[in-house]
Motif scaffolding. Structure first.
Motif, PDB file in Angstrom:
ATOM      1  N   ILE A  55      60.973  35.751  39.707  1.00 56.56           N
ATOM      2  CA  ILE A  55      60.463  36.854  38.882  1.00 56.56           C
ATOM      3  C   ILE A  55      61.604  37.391  38.031  1.00 56.56           C
ATOM      4  O   ILE A  55      62.766  37.325  38.436  1.00 56.56           O
ATOM      5  CB  ILE A  55      59.858  38.003  39.731  1.00 56.56           C
ATOM      6  N   GLY A  56      61.286  37.893  36.863  1.00 57.68           N
ATOM      7  CA  GLY A  56      62.333  38.390  35.983  1.00 57.68           C
ATOM      8  C   GLY A  56      61.785  39.440  35.046  1.00 57.68           C
ATOM      9  O   GLY A  56      60.575  39.704  35.018  1.00 57.68           O
ATOM     10  N   GLY A  57      62.688  40.061  34.285  1.00 53.00           N
ATOM     11  CA  GLY A  57      62.276  41.096  33.354  1.00 53.00           C
ATOM     12  C   GLY A  57      62.355  42.469  33.988  1.00 53.00           C
ATOM     13  O   GLY A  57      62.574  42.609  35.189  1.00 53.00           O
ATOM     14  N   SER A  58      62.167  43.501  33.160  1.00 51.42           N
ATOM     15  CA  SER A  58      62.320  44.875  33.673  1.00 51.42           C
ATOM     16  C   SER A  58      61.267  45.204  34.711  1.00 51.42           C
ATOM     17  O   SER A  58      61.528  45.924  35.665  1.00 51.42           O
ATOM     18  CB  SER A  58      62.242  45.874  32.528  1.00 51.42           C
ATOM     19  N   TYR A  63      59.821  46.186  40.328  1.00 50.43           N
ATOM     20  CA  TYR A  63      58.752  46.843  41.080  1.00 50.43           C
ATOM     21  C   TYR A  63      57.991  45.902  41.991  1.00 50.43           C
ATOM     22  O   TYR A  63      57.207  46.342  42.827  1.00 50.43           O
ATOM     23  CB  TYR A  63      57.769  47.499  40.098  1.00 50.43           C
ATOM     24  N   ILE A  64      58.179  44.598  41.825  1.00 52.20           N
ATOM     25  CA  ILE A  64      57.356  43.670  42.612  1.00 52.20           C
ATOM     26  C   ILE A  64      58.156  42.756  43.530  1.00 52.20           C
ATOM     27  O   ILE A  64      57.616  41.792  44.054  1.00 52.20           O
ATOM     28  CB  ILE A  64      56.437  42.816  41.704  1.00 52.20           C
ATOM     29  N   TYR A  65      59.440  43.043  43.754  1.00 53.88           N
ATOM     30  CA  TYR A  65      60.201  42.211  44.695  1.00 53.88           C
ATOM     31  C   TYR A  65      59.574  42.266  46.077  1.00 53.88           C
ATOM     32  O   TYR A  65      59.360  41.230  46.720  1.00 53.88           O
ATOM     33  CB  TYR A  65      61.671  42.667  44.759  1.00 53.88           C
ATOM     34  N   GLY A  66      59.258  43.483  46.519  1.00 50.61           N
ATOM     35  CA  GLY A  66      58.646  43.630  47.845  1.00 50.61           C
ATOM     36  C   GLY A  66      57.301  42.935  47.917  1.00 50.61           C
ATOM     37  O   GLY A  66      56.997  42.205  48.866  1.00 50.61           O
ATOM     38  N   TYR A  67      56.471  43.167  46.884  1.00 50.91           N
ATOM     39  CA  TYR A  67      55.135  42.574  46.855  1.00 50.91           C
ATOM     40  C   TYR A  67      55.223  41.058  46.920  1.00 50.91           C
ATOM     41  O   TYR A  67      54.533  40.397  47.701  1.00 50.91           O
ATOM     42  CB  TYR A  67      54.396  42.998  45.575  1.00 50.91           C
ATOM     43  N   HIS A 115      53.870  38.461  49.802  1.00 50.57           N
ATOM     44  CA  HIS A 115      52.650  37.679  49.573  1.00 50.57           C
ATOM     45  C   HIS A 115      52.871  36.213  49.243  1.00 50.57           C
ATOM     46  O   HIS A 115      51.925  35.447  49.197  1.00 50.57           O
ATOM     47  CB  HIS A 115      51.817  38.331  48.461  1.00 50.57           C
ATOM     48  N   PHE A 116      54.103  35.814  49.002  1.00 53.22           N
ATOM     49  CA  PHE A 116      54.333  34.398  48.702  1.00 53.22           C
ATOM     50  C   PHE A 116      54.278  33.574  49.975  1.00 53.22           C
ATOM     51  O   PHE A 116      54.827  33.957  51.003  1.00 53.22           O
ATOM     52  CB  PHE A 116      55.687  34.207  48.019  1.00 53.22           C
ATOM     53  N   ARG A 117      53.572  32.445  49.913  1.00 49.71           N
ATOM     54  CA  ARG A 117      53.598  31.503  51.043  1.00 49.71           C
ATOM     55  C   ARG A 117      53.918  30.126  50.483  1.00 49.71           C
ATOM     56  O   ARG A 117      53.498  29.779  49.383  1.00 49.71           O
ATOM     57  CB  ARG A 117      52.217  31.429  51.713  1.00 49.71           C
ATOM     58  N   PHE A 160      48.106  34.845  42.877  1.00 46.76           N
ATOM     59  CA  PHE A 160      49.355  35.508  43.261  1.00 46.76           C
ATOM     60  C   PHE A 160      50.072  36.047  42.029  1.00 46.76           C
ATOM     61  O   PHE A 160      50.494  37.207  41.977  1.00 46.76           O
ATOM     62  CB  PHE A 160      50.227  34.515  44.031  1.00 46.76           C
ATOM     63  N   VAL A 161      50.187  35.183  40.997  1.00 45.12           N
ATOM     64  CA  VAL A 161      50.888  35.583  39.769  1.00 45.12           C
ATOM     65  C   VAL A 161      50.148  36.723  39.066  1.00 45.12           C
ATOM     66  O   VAL A 161      50.756  37.711  38.661  1.00 45.12           O
ATOM     67  CB  VAL A 161      51.046  34.363  38.816  1.00 45.12           C
ATOM     68  N   THR A 162      48.816  36.582  38.966  1.00 45.85           N
ATOM     69  CA  THR A 162      48.025  37.608  38.270  1.00 45.85           C
ATOM     70  C   THR A 162      48.165  38.959  38.960  1.00 45.85           C
ATOM     71  O   THR A 162      48.392  39.983  38.313  1.00 45.85           O
ATOM     72  CB  THR A 162      46.545  37.209  38.218  1.00 45.85           C
ATOM     73  N   LYS A 163      48.050  38.965  40.282  1.00 45.78           N
ATOM     74  CA  LYS A 163      48.133  40.249  41.004  1.00 45.78           C
ATOM     75  C   LYS A 163      49.527  40.849  40.888  1.00 45.78           C
ATOM     76  O   LYS A 163      49.691  42.056  40.677  1.00 45.78           O
ATOM     77  CB  LYS A 163      47.779  40.061  42.473  1.00 45.78           C
ATOM     78  N   ALA A 164      50.563  40.005  41.021  1.00 40.99           N
ATOM     79  CA  ALA A 164      51.931  40.518  40.949  1.00 40.99           C
ATOM     80  C   ALA A 164      52.201  41.116  39.579  1.00 40.99           C
ATOM     81  O   ALA A 164      52.765  42.217  39.456  1.00 40.99           O
ATOM     82  CB  ALA A 164      52.928  39.399  41.252  1.00 40.99           C
ATOM     83  N   LEU A 165      51.778  40.409  38.527  1.00 42.44           N
ATOM     84  CA  LEU A 165      52.004  40.912  37.176  1.00 42.44           C
ATOM     85  C   LEU A 165      51.236  42.206  36.933  1.00 42.44           C
ATOM     86  O   LEU A 165      51.738  43.131  36.300  1.00 42.44           O
ATOM     87  CB  LEU A 165      51.610  39.858  36.132  1.00 42.44           C
ATOM     88  N   THR A 166      50.027  42.272  37.464  1.00 42.20           N
ATOM     89  CA  THR A 166      49.237  43.508  37.316  1.00 42.20           C
ATOM     90  C   THR A 166      50.004  44.689  37.893  1.00 42.20           C
ATOM     91  O   THR A 166      50.077  45.759  37.282  1.00 42.20           O
ATOM     92  CB  THR A 166      47.891  43.382  38.038  1.00 42.20           C
ATOM     93  N   HIS A 167      50.567  44.508  39.083  1.00 42.88           N
ATOM     94  CA  HIS A 167      51.335  45.600  39.700  1.00 42.88           C
ATOM     95  C   HIS A 167      52.515  46.009  38.851  1.00 42.88           C
ATOM     96  O   HIS A 167      52.793  47.194  38.653  1.00 42.88           O
ATOM     97  CB  HIS A 167      51.835  45.170  41.088  1.00 42.88           C
ATOM     98  N   ALA A 168      53.246  45.017  38.344  1.00 42.80           N
ATOM     99  CA  ALA A 168      54.435  45.319  37.542  1.00 42.80           C
ATOM    100  C   ALA A 168      54.042  46.031  36.253  1.00 42.80           C
ATOM    101  O   ALA A 168      54.684  47.007  35.851  1.00 42.80           O
ATOM    102  CB  ALA A 168      55.188  44.032  37.222  1.00 42.80           C
ATOM    103  N   MET A 169      52.973  45.555  35.607  1.00 41.66           N
ATOM    104  CA  MET A 169      52.552  46.150  34.336  1.00 41.66           C
ATOM    105  C   MET A 169      52.061  47.576  34.556  1.00 41.66           C
ATOM    106  O   MET A 169      52.162  48.432  33.685  1.00 41.66           O
ATOM    107  CB  MET A 169      51.412  45.314  33.714  1.00 41.66           C
ATOM    108  N   SER A 170      51.557  47.817  35.748  1.00 41.75           N
ATOM    109  CA  SER A 170      51.051  49.138  36.071  1.00 41.75           C
ATOM    110  C   SER A 170      52.189  50.157  36.205  1.00 41.75           C
ATOM    111  O   SER A 170      52.083  51.285  35.737  1.00 41.75           O
ATOM    112  CB  SER A 170      50.249  48.982  37.347  1.00 41.75           C
TER     113      SER A 170
END
Lengths: 205, 191
Positions: free
Chosen positions: B123-126, B130-134, B138-140, B151-161
Motif C-alpha cells: 500500500i502507498g500514498g497519503s 489509515y489502512i495499515y491495520g486494516y 484482512h490480508f490472507r 480486499f482492495v476495494t474495501k481497503a481503498l474505501t476506508h482510506a478514501m473515507s
C-alpha cells in the motif's frame, strides 16, 4: 501550522431570495488532511430570524458561539426584544476587531431577516471587516470555488424552494473540489414563517 | 495498492489529484501501463511519477527489443528503482506490479529513496497510513482473484473515507496471463 484558518476545514455559503434567506454549510471536521468527525455543526440559530455560520478554527468557533449566545441573552434581557441582524453584524464585527492583534481565527457569515422581512446577508473576515451583499456571501476553504458556482447559478428573487435547490447545488459542486470540506451538508432556509433545516447527501470522501 | 494472487495481480487506486487543498482532477487515473502485463501505481508528485514512468516505459521497450520478449516484472521494477535511487530529489513512491511467465503475479514497491522490495501486497500514498491495520488484519495468503478485488476495494474505501487527499472513484486493474482487465467503482457504490 501553515494556514490556521484551514486547519479544521469547513465552508459556508448564504444566499438571499424573495423574502427569504438560506445558509448552508458542510459537516466535516478534520485535522489537516485527516477527517475526524462528519457531524460538525457550523450554523447556529441566534433567534427565529437570525442565523450565524462560523468557519475557521473549530475551537474558536465554539468559543465565539458561546460568547455570542451570552451577549444575545444579555441584549434580550436589557432591550426586551430580539436583536436586528444589522445590529448583530455590528456586534460580531466589533467583537472580532477588539482582538485585532491576537484575533479569533474565525470568519463568520450572518444571514437574517429584518423586521420588514427583507433579507440581510453579511460575511466577515477574521478581523471583523464586513461585506454586506444582496445576493450571496461565502466563507471557508472552498470560498473561491463557491464564488464561481454562485455567480453562475444565482438569480435574484428566488422563492424558498428554488433558493434551496440553487444553494444546495452551488455548495455540493464546490465541495466536490475541496479536500478539506465535505462529508455531507446542511441547509437552513429562513422565511418570515420559520426556519426549515435540511441535510444533503453528498460525496463521503 | 496492489495485491498478488496465484496467477496475477490486482491493483487499485483512488482518483484524486490535488494542488494544496484544491482538487485539480477528481477522476485521475493513477495506474499507468509500462509494458503489456506490468503496470505501476503512482503516488507522490504527479509530475515526478509521470516523468519516471514515461522513462521506464521507454527503457523497457528497449530491453524487449534486445531480449526478443517482454522483460520480467522484476526487471521493470528495477528500472524504476534505479531512476528513483539516482535522482533522490524526486518525490515518487511507486508500486510496480504485473504478471510474467516465470514467476506469475508479483508486486514490487519502490520507495522514496529508491529501495526495491517485493511484497505479497503493498500500500502507498497519503491514505495508506489509515489502512495499515486494516490490511494487516484482512490480508490472507492464497486469496482468489475476486477475493483480492474485494480486499482492495474495501481497503481503498476506508482510506478514501479518512484521508482528505484521497477520494473520487476507485480504479482497479487486474493483470493475469490472459490479459489486463480494468474495473471502475463509482463514488456512490463504494463498499
Amino acid at each position: 501550522m501553515t494556514d490556521i484558518l484551514s486547519y479544521n476545514g469547513g465552508t459556508i455559503v448564504a444566499m438571499a431570495g424573495d423574502r427569504c434567506v438560506a445558509i448552508a454549510s458542510d459537516r466535516r471536521l478534520g485535522v489537516q488532511y485527516t477527517t475526524i468527525a462528519t457531524d460538525m455543526t457550523r450554523v447556529f440559530k441566534m433567534h427565529d430570524r437570525l442565523l450565524l455560520g462560523l468557519t475557521g478554527l473549530a475551537t474558536d468557533l465554539t468559543t465565539l458561539r458561546n460568547l455570542f449566545n451570552f451577549r444575545l441573552n444579555l441584549y434580550k434581557m436589557r432591550e426586551g426584544r430580539l436583536i436586528k441582524p444589522k445590529t448583530f453584524a455590528n456586534l460580531v464585527s466589533s467583537t472580532l476587531y477588539a482582538k485585532r492583534f491576537g484575533p479569533y481565527f474565525c470568519e463568520p457569515v450572518i444571514a437574517g431577516l429584518d423586521d420588514e422581512g427583507n433579507p440581510f446577508l453579511c460575511a466577515m473576515d477574521l478581523l471583523g471587516a464586513s461585506s454586506n451583499d444582496d445576493s450571496f456571501v461565502v466563507c471557508g476553504t472552498s470560498a473561491e470555488s463557491l464564488l464561481g458556482t454562485c455567480e453562475t447559478f444565482y438569480q435574484p428573487g428566488l422563492g424558498p424552494d428554488d433558493l434551496f435547490e440553487t444553494i444546495s447545488q452551488c455548495l455540493l459542486s464546490a465541495l466536490d473540489r475541496d479536500c478539506l470540506s465535505g462529508w455531507g451538508a446542511e441547509v437552513y432556509i429562513l422565511t418570515p414563517s420559520g426556519i426549515t433545516h435540511k441535510t444533503l447527501k453528498a460525496r463521503m470522501d | 495498492m496492489a495485491v498478488a494472487f496465484d496467477g496475477g495481480v490486482v491493483m487499485g487506486a483512488d482518483s484524486r489529484t490535488t494542488t494544496g487543498s484544491y482538487i485539480a482532477n477528481r477522476v485521475s487515473d493513477k495506474i499507468t501501463p509500462l509494458i503489456d502485463r506490468v503496470y505501476c501505481c503512482r503516488s507522490g508528485s504527479a509530475a515526478d511519477t509521470q516523468a519516471v514512468s514515461d522513462m521506464v516505459r521507454h527503457y523497457s521497450a528497449s530491453v524487449s527489443l534486445e531480449l526478443g520478449e517482454d522483460p520480467t516484472v522484476r526487471t521493470v521494477a528495477s528500472l524504476l528503482s534505479l531512476i528513483c535511487y539516482r535522482n533522490k530529489w524526486l518525490l515518487a513512491g511507486i508500486i510496480c506490479a504485473g504478471w510474467d511467465k516465470r514467476r506469475g503475479g508479483q508486486v514490487f514497491t519502490v520507495n522514496l529513496g529508491g529501495a526495491l522490495l517485493e511484497q505479497p501486497f503493498s500500500i502507498g500514498g497519503s491514505g495508506s497510513s489509515y489502512i495499515y491495520g486494516y490490511c494487516d488484519e484482512h490480508f490472507r495468503k492464497g486469496m482468489s482473484k475476486e477475493e483480492c478485488v474485494e480486499f482492495v476495494t474495501k481497503a481503498l474505501t476506508h482510506a478514501m473515507s479518512r484521508d482528505g487527499s484521497s477520494g473520487g472513484v476507485i480504479r482497479l486493474v487486474i493483470i493475469d496471463e490472459a490479459g489486463v482487465e480494468r474495473r471502475f467503482v463509482p463514488g456512490d457504490k463504494l463498499l
